[in-house]
Design an enzyme around this catalytic site. Structure first.
Site, short mmCIF file in Angstrom:
data_model
loop_
_atom_site.label_atom_id
_atom_site.label_comp_id
_atom_site.label_asym_id
_atom_site.label_seq_id
_atom_site.Cartn_x
_atom_site.Cartn_y
_atom_site.Cartn_z
N HIS A 1 -7.53 -3.59 10.00
CA HIS A 1 -7.28 -3.48 8.56
C HIS A 1 -6.01 -4.24 8.16
CE1 HIS A 1 -4.98 0.39 9.56
NE2 HIS A 1 -4.10 -0.29 8.88
N ASP B 1 -7.71 -1.20 13.78
CA ASP B 1 -9.12 -1.52 13.52
C ASP B 1 -9.28 -2.81 12.72
OD1 ASP B 1 -8.11 -0.71 11.10
OD2 ASP B 1 -9.59 0.87 10.74
N GLU C 1 -9.84 -1.31 4.86
CA GLU C 1 -10.46 -0.90 6.10
C GLU C 1 -11.73 -1.72 6.37
OE1 GLU C 1 -9.12 0.96 8.18
OE2 GLU C 1 -8.11 2.70 7.32
N ASP D 1 0.83 -1.20 0.00
CA ASP D 1 0.00 0.00 0.00
C ASP D 1 0.87 1.26 0.00
OD1 ASP D 1 0.92 0.12 2.64
OD2 ASP D 1 -0.97 -0.51 3.51
C1 GLP Z 1 -0.67 0.98 8.22
C2 GLP Z 1 -0.27 0.16 7.00
C3 GLP Z 1 -0.52 -1.31 7.21
C4 GLP Z 1 0.09 -1.72 8.52
C5 GLP Z 1 -0.61 -1.02 9.64
C6 GLP Z 1 -0.09 -1.39 11.01
O1 GLP Z 1 -1.99 1.31 8.17
N1 GLP Z 1 -0.97 0.57 5.85
O2 GLP Z 1 0.05 -2.04 6.13
O3 GLP Z 1 -0.03 -3.12 8.68
O4 GLP Z 1 -0.41 0.36 9.46
O5 GLP Z 1 0.98 -0.57 11.35
P1 GLP Z 1 1.88 -0.76 12.61
O6 GLP Z 1 2.76 -1.90 12.30
O7 GLP Z 1 2.63 0.54 12.72
O8 GLP Z 1 1.01 -1.01 13.77
#
Ligand code: GLP
Length: 237
Positions: free
Chosen positions: A134, A132, A139, A70
């Site tokens: 995702h 959440d 989402e 992403d």
């Molecule tokens: C972002 C990214 C996701 C990632 C998520 C969790 O939203 N788009 O790909 O998995 O954050 O991030 P973190 O590892 O900082 O908790």
């Protein structure tokens, strides 16, 4: 719950071993494939993995095709982009990332998605989990056939990055659950106490679009690598 335990497809390790464990699982996944097509995540969680890869001077197998899963839509140059993240954490590794400043994000993510499809689809998708539930930027409300697309970032997702970067982006470009779930193997990474509740909801709760990560339960080749803090609310085996 003990500090280290496992059940089918799930590996929980002490926090200090998280990066090493994630790296071992990734190596195992890559070993099975010729010229692997790999989707890679950003965020705090995979940093330990990428640090371990750096420490080990790891080089992806020759012919690998590497894709970000992403990217934010940000019209200005910004240190918070996923492209900047990869440049910091995996310098010199050729990872294709959708252009955050593309004038037409819909066209950009469609072209990106075509490149993934032309490569044969993902052999290995490494993903994190958002607060959440995702996956990438799929989402709540996403379904198993949600395609590559531009998404509106949910409030918890914006809040998650708010401390880091201002102004916050409102949209992201993402591989869909459709493309991610079609990956031949998925490696889900989760670390820290803040992920304990959502990880348990995703893995042990009902499969529902309200928690996109819950669709991973149905994947035939899912490996979950987590630390003991993130694993602390999982149903004991
Ligand atoms: C972002 C990214 C996701 C990632 C998520 C969790 O939203 N788009 O790909 O998995 O954050 O991030 P973190 O590892 O900082 O908790």
């Amino acid at each position: 719950m003990p500090d280290r335990w496992s059940r089918e497809g799930l590996l929980a390790v002490p926090p200090e071993e998280f990066g090493v464990a994630a790296f071992a699982v990734l190596l195992h996944a890559l070993a099975r494939v010729d010229r692997p097509v790999v989707g890679l995540p950003t965020g705090r969680t995979p940093v330990a993995l990428y640090e371990e890869m750096q420490r080990e001077s790891f080089v992806f197998p020759e012919g690998s095709r590497l894709f970000a899963i992403d990217e934010y839509c940000w019209r200005e140059p910004h240190p918070g982009t996923n492209a900047a993240f990869f440049a910091r954490h995996l310098p010199g590794v050729p990872i294709r990332v959708p252009r955050h400043d593309a004038p037409h994000p819909d066209a950009e993510i469609a072209e990106f998605c075509r490149a993934v499809a032309d490569a044969g689809g993902l052999d290995v998708a490494v993903v994190g989990i958002g607060a959440d539930g995702h996956i990438a930027f799929n989402e709540p409300g996403s379904t198993t056939d949600s395609p590559c697309r531009v998404t509106l970032l949910a409030e918890p997702t914006r809040a998650q990055i708010a401390g880091d970067w201002q102004p916050q982006p409102t949209h992201g470009m993402t591989l869909g659950l459709a493309e991610l779930l079609r990956a031949r193997r998925i490696v889900l990474l989760a670390s820290g106490e803040s992920k304990a509740a959502i990880l348990a909801t995703a893995l042990d709760g009902p499969v529902t679009p309200d928690v996109p990560a819950s669709f991973l339960q149905g994947h035939p080749a899912l490996t979950v690598v987590c630390d003991s803090a993130a694993a602390s609310q999982l149903r004991p085996c």
